[in-house]
Design a protein around this motif. Structure first.
Motif, short mmCIF file in Angstrom:
data_model
loop_
_atom_site.label_atom_id
_atom_site.label_comp_id
_atom_site.label_asym_id
_atom_site.label_seq_id
_atom_site.Cartn_x
_atom_site.Cartn_y
_atom_site.Cartn_z
N ILE A 1 0.83 -1.20 0.00
CA ILE A 1 0.00 0.00 0.00
C ILE A 1 0.87 1.25 0.00
O ILE A 1 0.58 2.23 -0.70
N GLY A 2 1.96 1.21 0.77
CA GLY A 2 2.79 2.40 0.93
C GLY A 2 3.62 2.75 -0.29
O GLY A 2 3.94 3.92 -0.50
N MET A 3 4.01 1.75 -1.12
CA MET A 3 4.98 2.00 -2.18
C MET A 3 4.46 1.87 -3.61
O MET A 3 5.13 2.31 -4.54
N CYS A 4 3.27 1.27 -3.81
CA CYS A 4 2.84 0.95 -5.18
C CYS A 4 1.85 1.98 -5.75
O CYS A 4 1.03 2.53 -5.03
N ASP A 5 1.94 2.19 -7.07
CA ASP A 5 0.99 3.06 -7.78
C ASP A 5 -0.29 2.30 -8.10
O ASP A 5 -1.37 2.90 -8.17
N ARG A 6 -0.15 1.00 -8.29
CA ARG A 6 -1.31 0.16 -8.64
C ARG A 6 -1.02 -1.23 -8.13
O ARG A 6 0.14 -1.66 -8.10
N ILE A 7 -2.06 -1.94 -7.71
CA ILE A 7 -1.88 -3.26 -7.10
C ILE A 7 -2.82 -4.27 -7.74
O ILE A 7 -4.03 -4.03 -7.84
N MET A 8 -2.24 -5.42 -8.14
CA MET A 8 -3.05 -6.55 -8.60
C MET A 8 -3.07 -7.58 -7.47
O MET A 8 -2.03 -7.87 -6.87
N ILE A 9 -4.25 -8.12 -7.19
CA ILE A 9 -4.39 -9.11 -6.12
C ILE A 9 -4.68 -10.47 -6.73
O ILE A 9 -5.45 -10.58 -7.69
N MET A 10 -4.04 -11.52 -6.16
CA MET A 10 -4.22 -12.88 -6.65
C MET A 10 -4.72 -13.79 -5.54
O MET A 10 -4.45 -13.56 -4.35
N HIS A 11 -5.44 -14.84 -5.94
CA HIS A 11 -5.89 -15.88 -5.01
C HIS A 11 -5.97 -17.19 -5.76
O HIS A 11 -6.64 -17.30 -6.79
N GLU A 12 -5.22 -18.18 -5.29
CA GLU A 12 -5.21 -19.53 -5.87
C GLU A 12 -5.04 -19.51 -7.39
O GLU A 12 -5.79 -20.14 -8.13
N ARG B 1 -5.46 -17.11 -9.57
CA ARG B 1 -6.34 -16.22 -10.34
C ARG B 1 -6.12 -14.77 -9.94
O ARG B 1 -5.78 -14.48 -8.79
N LYS B 2 -6.36 -13.87 -10.89
CA LYS B 2 -6.42 -12.45 -10.57
C LYS B 2 -7.80 -12.16 -9.99
O LYS B 2 -8.81 -12.45 -10.62
N THR B 3 -7.83 -11.62 -8.78
CA THR B 3 -9.13 -11.38 -8.13
C THR B 3 -9.42 -9.91 -7.91
O THR B 3 -10.46 -9.56 -7.36
N GLY B 4 -8.51 -9.04 -8.32
CA GLY B 4 -8.77 -7.62 -8.16
C GLY B 4 -7.60 -6.77 -8.61
O GLY B 4 -6.48 -7.26 -8.78
N GLU B 5 -7.90 -5.49 -8.86
CA GLU B 5 -6.85 -4.53 -9.20
C GLU B 5 -7.28 -3.18 -8.65
O GLU B 5 -8.42 -2.75 -8.83
N LEU B 6 -6.39 -2.50 -7.94
CA LEU B 6 -6.73 -1.25 -7.26
C LEU B 6 -5.69 -0.18 -7.56
O LEU B 6 -4.50 -0.45 -7.57
N MET B 7 -6.17 1.03 -7.80
CA MET B 7 -5.28 2.17 -7.94
C MET B 7 -4.88 2.66 -6.55
O MET B 7 -5.57 2.41 -5.56
N ARG B 8 -3.76 3.35 -6.48
CA ARG B 8 -3.21 3.80 -5.20
C ARG B 8 -4.25 4.54 -4.34
O ARG B 8 -4.35 4.31 -3.14
N ASN B 9 -5.02 5.42 -4.95
CA ASN B 9 -5.98 6.23 -4.20
C ASN B 9 -7.16 5.42 -3.66
O ASN B 9 -7.89 5.90 -2.80
N ASP B 10 -7.37 4.22 -4.21
CA ASP B 10 -8.53 3.40 -3.81
C ASP B 10 -8.16 2.27 -2.85
O ASP B 10 -9.02 1.51 -2.42
#
Length: 493
Positions: A460-471, A473-482
């Motif tokens: 959260i502190g260092m990334c501009d955008r984050i992709m989240i994975m689970h088992e 699969r890609k389960t989400g993608e969030l911009m820094r402000n969100d």
């Protein structure tokens, strides 16, 4: 010597060529408590552990257990005195069973034969006392990292340990596994075992310990009740200065898309993953252990191979047969296990930095020593790598400085896309901040950085955008402000 303490350490000193690792360190540990030992990488924690466990011999000073002066010539002397160590790196005989590992070096013999029945029964008794679900007959190789760690602990306490030293026991564990570990640590304390707990995760120090000792540059700085400390005060004692912002993220203009991944599939591991990364971006990949984050990167880089999908670099489709091809296209990888996969421990700093760049230091097929020296000195200075010399073996550097050597290797290679897998695992708070500032410098200079991390505040502190994975699969993608921890965790599970 004082009988009020189970362990007294007085004026312990130890030196290596060019380094004073311990300088007259003195402190005491109360009986039946959890005592935290903290400090930056290179503070002297590991050296002190090795002195206490009989691996190293102190040049001067005294150790007393239960008020009696002790001298340890070999590790078995320390074990006989009641000191056991659970090391950060798992040290088990993996083909053997749980019970066999628990009794290594301490087998029960009856009528001249190994008494397997009694050993299994005793092993089961210890497991029941700790409230753990492990089969004593199961091969250790089939266990999770967390359960292997528990077997290490059970092996240690089976030697009738009075003092259990735990060196970064939580470094590779998930949040759920951490709760189990904490429960076991507290049960051991309640049984009267004294625990010296070493961790870079300061929240663990505050949750578990009643007293905390801080080392810095081989010297004892303070031993204080943990309840009297704040996180800020503890960090200040460790690094000798105020760190300021913990995650010094700089917002830097982001360019065009440099890497695209479309519908990537690797049977039973990765399932239909798509994402893109932009030039100058710090792109994060988050997820629980086992989510497939490292496997995804290995597949993109040609270390492993995918079954379907495509990877596009700068608008051109690529398929790497091996990692060497990916390196030639501008990728660099700072792997999760820097000791095993990122460095050659017995080689010096100079050779490790030049390892991926032999073309730059070869003249007519022969290594040019002056060029090798020139490049090594340049990057040691540029990254502020703390080393006695560029000729020092990298195994003797602290974790943070080893990590910088790995990064230096890829900077010398002029890699355009740097992938950092768990970049600050096992690194102290001061060195973490240096790595974060280095990430800022990289993206400012036009590099692209991909961070894989289990530490949510870091992502959260260092990334501009984050992709989240689970088992897989890609389960989400969030911009820094969100981004919030709750949103990431919801996608992680």
């Amino acid at each position: 010597m004082n009988n009020d303490y189970i362990l007294e350490i007085k004026e312990i000193s130890k030196s290596f060529p060019g380094v004073k690792a311990l300088d007259a360190v003195t402190f005491n540990v109360e009986r039946g408590t959890i005592h935290a030992l903290v400090g930056e990488n290179g503070a002297g924690k590991s050296t002190l552990i090795k002195v206490l466990s009989g691996i190293y011999h102190a040049e001067s000073g005294d150790i007393a257990i239960d008020g009696k002066a002790c001298r340890f010539s070999v590790p078995s002397d320390a074990r006989a005195a009641g000191i056991s160590v659970v090391h950060q790196e798992i040290k088990l005989a993996e083909p053997l069973s749980v019970a066999e590992n628990m009794f290594l070096g301490n087998v029960i013999v009856k009528h001249g034969l190994v008494d397997w029945k009694t050993m299994r029964a005793k092993a089961q008794e210890i497991i029941n006392e700790l409230g753990i679900d492990i089969d004593v007959n199961q091969a250790v190789s089939t266990l999770t990292i967390a359960k292997k760690q528990i077997v290490e602990i059970m092996h240690a306490i089976n030697h009738d340990s009075k003092i259990l030293i735990m060196d970064e026991p939580s470094a590779t564990l998930t949040d759920h596994e951490l709760k189990i570990l904490f429960s076991i640590v507290k049960k051991l304390r309640d049984k009267g075992i004294t625990i010296i707990y070493i961790s870079h995760r300061l929240e663990e120090v505050f949750e578990l310990s009643s007293a905390t000792t801080v080392l810095r540059d081989g010297c004892h700085v303070a031993t204080l009740p943990t309840s009297s400390l704040t996180k800020e005060k503890l960090i200040s004692l460790m690094v000798g200065r105020e760190l300021g912002q913990e995650y010094p993220k700089e917002i830097i203009p982001i360019g065009e898309t440099i890497l695209e991944v479309h519908n990537l599939v690797r049977k039973k591991i990765l399932n239909d993953i798509s994402f893109d990364v932009k030039k100058g971006e710090v792109f994060g990949i988050s997820g629980l252990v086992g989510a497939g984050r490292t496997e995804l990167i290995r597949t993109i880089l040609g270390i492993d191979h995918y079954d379907s999908g495509e990877v596009i670099l700068k608008g051109k489709k690529v398929y790497y047969k091996n990692f060497h091809e990916a390196i030639n296209d501008g990728f660099g990888l700072i792997p999760e296990d820097r000791k095993l996969q990122g460095l050659i421990q017995v080689m010096d700093v100079k050779k490790n930095i030049c390892l991926a760049n032999m073309g730059k230091v070869l003249l007519n097929g022969i290594i040019n020593r002056s060029l090798e020296k020139k490049y090594a000195e340049e990057y040691v200075k540029k990254l502020s790598i703390a080393t006695p010399s560029i000729n020092s073996e990298v195994q003797y550097l602290s974790g943070g400085n080893q990590q910088k050597v790995v990064i230096a290797k890829w900077l010398m290679r002029e890699s355009e896309i740097l992938i950092l897998d768990e970049p600050t695992r096992g690194i102290d708070v001061g060195a973490k901040t240096e790595i974060y500032r280095l990430i800022n410098q990289l993206v400012k200079s036009g590099k692209t950085v991909i961070i894989i991390s289990s530490e949510m505040p870091e992502i959260i502190g260092m990334c501009d955008r984050i992709m989240i994975m689970h088992e897989g699969r890609k389960t989400g993608e969030l911009m820094r402000n969100d981004v919030t921890q709750e949103r990431i965790m919801a996608a992680c599970v």
